[in-house]
Write a protein that holds these residues in place. Structure first.
Motif, PDB file in Angstrom:
ATOM      1  N   ARG A   4     104.609  30.427  11.946  1.00 14.54           N
ATOM      2  CA  ARG A   4     103.409  30.868  11.325  1.00 14.54           C
ATOM      3  C   ARG A   4     102.200  31.688  12.184  1.00 14.54           C
ATOM      4  O   ARG A   4     101.760  32.560  12.016  1.00 14.54           O
ATOM      5  CB  ARG A   4     102.314  29.770  10.595  1.00 14.54           C
ATOM      6  N   LEU A   5     102.107  31.126  13.461  1.00 19.69           N
ATOM      7  CA  LEU A   5     101.284  31.548  14.577  1.00 19.69           C
ATOM      8  C   LEU A   5     102.114  31.761  15.654  1.00 19.69           C
ATOM      9  O   LEU A   5     102.931  30.946  15.880  1.00 19.69           O
ATOM     10  CB  LEU A   5     100.057  30.847  14.697  1.00 19.69           C
ATOM     11  N   ASN A   6     101.906  32.631  16.525  1.00 22.98           N
ATOM     12  CA  ASN A   6     102.420  32.709  17.802  1.00 22.98           C
ATOM     13  C   ASN A   6     101.589  32.048  18.904  1.00 22.98           C
ATOM     14  O   ASN A   6     100.595  32.853  19.718  1.00 22.98           O
ATOM     15  CB  ASN A   6     102.818  34.357  18.276  1.00 22.98           C
ATOM     16  N   ILE A   7     101.559  30.845  18.988  1.00 22.24           N
ATOM     17  CA  ILE A   7     100.694  30.172  19.939  1.00 22.24           C
ATOM     18  C   ILE A   7     101.167  30.529  21.383  1.00 22.24           C
ATOM     19  O   ILE A   7     100.032  30.424  22.323  1.00 22.24           O
ATOM     20  CB  ILE A   7     100.731  28.584  19.738  1.00 22.24           C
ATOM     21  N   PHE A   8     102.265  31.003  21.689  1.00 19.63           N
ATOM     22  CA  PHE A   8     102.406  31.313  22.939  1.00 19.63           C
ATOM     23  C   PHE A   8     101.865  32.669  23.576  1.00 19.63           C
ATOM     24  O   PHE A   8     101.715  32.939  24.628  1.00 19.63           O
ATOM     25  CB  PHE A   8     104.129  31.249  23.383  1.00 19.63           C
ATOM     26  N   ALA A   9     101.521  33.386  22.636  1.00 16.92           N
ATOM     27  CA  ALA A   9     100.945  34.843  22.797  1.00 16.92           C
ATOM     28  C   ALA A   9      99.187  34.757  22.671  1.00 16.92           C
ATOM     29  O   ALA A   9      98.698  35.687  23.272  1.00 16.92           O
ATOM     30  CB  ALA A   9     101.356  35.907  21.974  1.00 16.92           C
ATOM     31  N   SER A  10      98.793  33.722  22.166  1.00 16.12           N
ATOM     32  CA  SER A  10      97.269  33.421  21.869  1.00 16.12           C
ATOM     33  C   SER A  10      96.476  32.973  23.221  1.00 16.12           C
ATOM     34  O   SER A  10      96.640  32.093  23.890  1.00 16.12           O
ATOM     35  CB  SER A  10      97.059  32.597  21.034  1.00 16.12           C
ATOM     36  N   PRO A  11      95.528  33.938  23.482  1.00 17.42           N
ATOM     37  CA  PRO A  11      94.796  33.308  24.665  1.00 17.42           C
ATOM     38  C   PRO A  11      93.909  32.146  24.490  1.00 17.42           C
ATOM     39  O   PRO A  11      93.790  31.451  25.577  1.00 17.42           O
ATOM     40  CB  PRO A  11      93.691  34.766  25.004  1.00 17.42           C
ATOM     41  N   LEU A  12      93.360  32.111  23.234  1.00 10.10           N
ATOM     42  CA  LEU A  12      92.800  30.810  22.983  1.00 10.10           C
ATOM     43  C   LEU A  12      93.719  29.543  22.996  1.00 10.10           C
ATOM     44  O   LEU A  12      93.511  28.671  23.547  1.00 10.10           O
ATOM     45  CB  LEU A  12      92.176  30.864  21.689  1.00 10.10           C
ATOM     46  N   ALA A  13      94.814  29.821  22.690  1.00 13.02           N
ATOM     47  CA  ALA A  13      95.750  28.694  22.334  1.00 13.02           C
ATOM     48  C   ALA A  13      96.072  28.284  24.128  1.00 13.02           C
ATOM     49  O   ALA A  13      96.405  27.291  24.307  1.00 13.02           O
ATOM     50  CB  ALA A  13      97.419  28.902  21.938  1.00 13.02           C
ATOM     51  N   GLY A  14      96.375  29.366  24.768  1.00 13.76           N
ATOM     52  CA  GLY A  14      96.626  29.211  26.132  1.00 13.76           C
ATOM     53  C   GLY A  14      95.764  28.460  26.923  1.00 13.76           C
ATOM     54  O   GLY A  14      95.895  27.434  27.529  1.00 13.76           O
TER      55      GLY A  14
END
Length: 157
Positions: A4-14
């Protein structure tokens, strides 16, 4: 299947996951046996239905020398003769800590006392922290429907 979300591309998730990863590294370096750590991650992931974490941790455990029989028996650990008493205590604490909302009192005194028979205080800190951490990872992956099956051993370092 796509997440649903690309957490690997998200700066915040990173930024957020950097702290999860640091916590995981501290726990991996603890005195809690590595095999026990993988069993705990696998059992919590089974309970939570996290295919991504199951894929990762079964492959990592196998690469570290865990047997196919023990990996196959994690879900039925109570009936399996392939686990030590200490591993059984860790798996029970994992189940109760993962299903914390299912029991009015949370983790029972009996489960805690059994774990305390097998692990010293620092190992218990590691065990409890690991249970909390894998549950956080499971919830993240389940919510975003992170696809499973393509994990490569050592993929995340």
């Amino acid at each position: 299947m796509d997440a649903r979300l690309n957490i690997f591309a998200s700066p915040l998730a990173g930024k957020a996951l950097k702290h999860f990863t640091s916590a995981g590294k501290a726990l991996a370096d603890s005195a809690l046996p590595a095999a026990t750590q993988e069993l705990v991650k696998i059992r919590a992931s089974q309970i939570n239905g996290c295919g991504f974490c199951l894929d990762m941790h079964t492959k990592e455990a196998a690469a570290a020398g865990e047997t196919a029989l023990r990996l196959a028996m994690v879900a039925a650990w109570r009936e399996a003769t392939v686990f030590t008493d200490a591993e059984r205590a860790a798996l029970e604490l994992t189940e109760q800590g993962t299903r914390i909302a299912d029991a009015a009192g949370g983790v029972t005194d009996e489960a805690w006392a059994n774990a305390a028979k097998h692990y010293d205080e620092e190992q218990l800190v590691a065990l409890v922290s690991l249970i909390a951490l894998i549950n956080a990872y499971n919830r993240l992956n389940v919510m975003v429907q992170q696809p499973a099956g393509d994990y490569q051993v050592g993929q995340f370092g």
